[in-house]
Design a protein around this motif. Structure first.
Motif, PDB file in Angstrom:
ATOM      1  N   ASP A 313      -9.209  13.254 -11.265  1.00 46.40           N
ATOM      2  CA  ASP A 313      -9.120  11.904 -10.672  1.00 46.40           C
ATOM      3  C   ASP A 313     -10.459  11.161 -10.590  1.00 46.40           C
ATOM      4  N   VAL A 314     -11.262  11.229 -11.643  1.00 45.64           N
ATOM      5  CA  VAL A 314     -12.492  10.431 -11.672  1.00 45.64           C
ATOM      6  C   VAL A 314     -12.134   8.985 -12.000  1.00 45.64           C
ATOM      7  N   THR A 315     -12.706   8.042 -11.252  1.00 47.67           N
ATOM      8  CA  THR A 315     -12.398   6.621 -11.440  1.00 47.67           C
ATOM      9  C   THR A 315     -13.566   5.839 -12.028  1.00 47.67           C
ATOM     10  N   TRP A 316     -14.797   6.267 -11.686  1.00 45.61           N
ATOM     11  CA  TRP A 316     -15.982   5.472 -12.026  1.00 45.61           C
ATOM     12  C   TRP A 316     -16.962   6.255 -12.892  1.00 45.61           C
ATOM     13  N   LEU A 317     -17.632   5.531 -13.787  1.00 44.86           N
ATOM     14  CA  LEU A 317     -18.791   6.055 -14.509  1.00 44.86           C
ATOM     15  C   LEU A 317     -20.016   5.303 -14.001  1.00 44.86           C
ATOM     16  N   ALA A 318     -21.011   6.031 -13.505  1.00 44.69           N
ATOM     17  CA  ALA A 318     -22.252   5.395 -13.047  1.00 44.69           C
ATOM     18  C   ALA A 318     -23.280   5.425 -14.176  1.00 44.69           C
ATOM     19  N   GLN A 319     -24.027   4.323 -14.318  1.00 42.04           N
ATOM     20  CA  GLN A 319     -25.071   4.240 -15.333  1.00 42.04           C
ATOM     21  C   GLN A 319     -26.360   3.720 -14.711  1.00 42.04           C
TER      22      GLN A 319
END
Length: 509
Positions: A313-319
């Motif tokens: 359930d990963v929703t976001w990718l941080a960069q």
């Protein structure tokens, strides 16, 4: 965010520099293309109009909509901006009679003006224009002159509108920062509240609202940007953040183990993934630099996607995208042709169905370091030199093999360790070694050798846009060369790169 300063970009090479100078005054500012005004102008307390490579007399000159700006908000027009206000408001702009480029001195200043408070007659300024203002616009009042430029500065009567034909943002204008401070603080009344601590506090609150209870995955690189982004997110959401540090087999010697160890001491939730064999297999036989970049980018996304799918359930990718990346991708002329294929800005592959969160996308590199310091990140980590995303692959000219990587890792380790032990590392912006695709004849003992040549590179810079080679002491270069040739099997010649950028680039590929 309130109390912003809006910088309208007309394509000047100095626009980012204006923003950096404003930020140095602890004032928040944003750059927007002249033809894409922000929808909500109410948050801006002052506006700066940048310079431009165009002439206001040309048919294709940029024409901004100033209906919500001129006479409505304190406005500072720089170079093209000053000429634009004159040309389209009853003044006259014509080609310069004399060359108006380079250093000049103010021969006249209207000293009673707050605009020039603390600046003396004779102060050095930097000119860079081929047109000049021959007649001031309607209600224009002269504020300063140089020997060759009668209207070096003026204001509009009854408005907080100021204009200058020189560039306050460049270092050659000695009192440029003071001039910007006079305009923004004394005249426009913008509070100086943009500090690292303030940024951390606001960003942590913003991230809590943006992310909520969702899970976030972030690819750590060991570099400053991704590290500071991770610590910020960790402050906001703690164990909801999952960090992945991929070893692509092209890192510096011991880097994978050392950086993982550093991260573990920072309380981050980090997983190290050694995918060296997968990357080296994909790179086999590829010599073209851009093809190498694309291959590394593709395999990284595959590895990262595999690992991200192991987290439910990963929703976001941080960069760790920073402000210069954002500016370049929405520049006046559209996305820059020089953005490389592994660049952060440009979106995700369709198969990665993640939303993107970029906590540093309004910061310059020096601000990222100051924010990191305010959160207590180890100075050694914050002071790390920039390292290319594709790693040693673009410092090995030609195809990549395990043996070539081993050789370059050894050479690089000797060079970087030597810079640190000699107290030279922090005086250099970026350093590294390049493995050249040539062998040369050498003599070791009584035997003839035919082995590799390596080039050492060390540059000084502020932002990587321009760079000059560093004049490292001969004694250091002599010691380093001897150590490399004696200790690294396969190398018998060392050269030092003394090329500046431009015309050369910092990396060789």
């Amino acid at each position: 965010m309130q109390n912003n300063v809006l910088i309208l970009d007309f394509g000047s090479q100095y626009t980012q520099l204006i923003a950096r100078r404003v930020r140095e005054l602890n004032i928040y500012c944003e750059i927007h293309p002249y033809n894409h005004l922000p929808e909500d102008m109410s948050v801006f307390k002052a506006v700066i109009l940048s310079g431009s490579p165009y002439s206001v007399r040309n048919e294709d000159a940029p024409h901004p909509d100033l209906s919500q700006i001129k006479g409505e908000k304190p406005t500072l027009a720089v170079c093209y901006g000053a000429q634009y206000l004159a040309h389209f408001n009853g003044g006259e702009v014509a080609p310069s009679d004399t060359r108006e480029y380079g250093r000049a001195n103010l021969t006249f200043i209207e000293e009673e003006e707050d605009f020039f408070k603390g600046i003396d007659k004779g102060s050095q300024v930097w000119m860079s224009h081929s047109d000049t203002i021959k007649k001031l616009p309607e209600n224009g009042i002269k504020l300063a002159s140089t020997n060759d430029v009668d209207y070096a500065a003026y204001k509009i009567k009854g408005e907080s509108t100021y204009a200058i034909q020189f560039h306050p943002e460049v270092y050659h204008t000695k009192d440029g920062k003071k001039l910007l401070e006079n305009f923004l603080v004394k005249i426009a009344g913008v509070p100086q509240t943009w500090t690292p601590d303030n940024f951390v506090e606001m960003t942590v609150e913003s991230l809590k609202k943006q992310v909520g209870n969702d899970k976030v995955v972030l690819g750590l690189s060991g570099g400053v940007d991704s590290t500071v982004a991770a610590v910020l997110l960790n402050k906001a959401i703690g164990k909801q953040l999952y960090c992945i540090f991929v070893n692509n087999g092209l890192l510096r010697k011991y880097e994978f183990e050392n950086v993982l160890h550093q991260y573990e001491g920072m309380g981050l939730n980090v997983k190290g993934v050694d995918a060296s064999a997968r990357f080296l297999k994909a790179l086999k036989g590829i010599e073209d630099p851009e093809e190498k970049r694309k291959t590394i980018g593709r395999v990284f996304i595959e590895v990262f996607d595999d690992e991200a799918h192991k987290i439910e359930d990963v929703t976001w990718l941080a960069q760790g995208t920073i402000y210069p990346d954002v500016i370049e991708s929405v520049s006046v002329k559209g996305p820059s042709a020089t953005i490389k294929s592994h660049h952060n800005v440009g979106g995700l592959p369709d198969f990665m169905k993640l939303k993107v969160v970029e906590p540093l996308n309004m910061l310059f590199k020096d601000e990222v370091r100051r924010v990191g310091a305010s959160m207590g990140i180890d100075p050694e980590l914050l002071g790390r030199h920039p390292f290319p995303g594709p790693g040693l692959a673009i410092r090995i000219l030609g195809d990549i093999t395990e043996e070539k990587v081993r050789i370059l890792q050894e050479v690089d380790h000797i060079f970087i360790s030597g810079l640190k032990s000699s107290g030279l590392y922090d005086k250099v912006w970026q350093a590294g070694a390049i493995l050249l695709p040539i062998n040369s004849v050498g003599v070791m003992g009584d035997e003839r050798t035919y082995e590799k040549c390596v080039a050492l590179r060390a540059v000084e810079s502020t932002d990587g846009m321009t760079a000059d080679w560093v004049n490292l002491p001969y004694e250091f270069l002599q010691k380093t060369s001897n150590e490399i040739i004696n200790r690294v099997k396969g190398v018998n010649r060392v050269v030092y790169d003394i090329s500046s950028k431009p015309p050369a680039t910092i990396e060789w590929e």
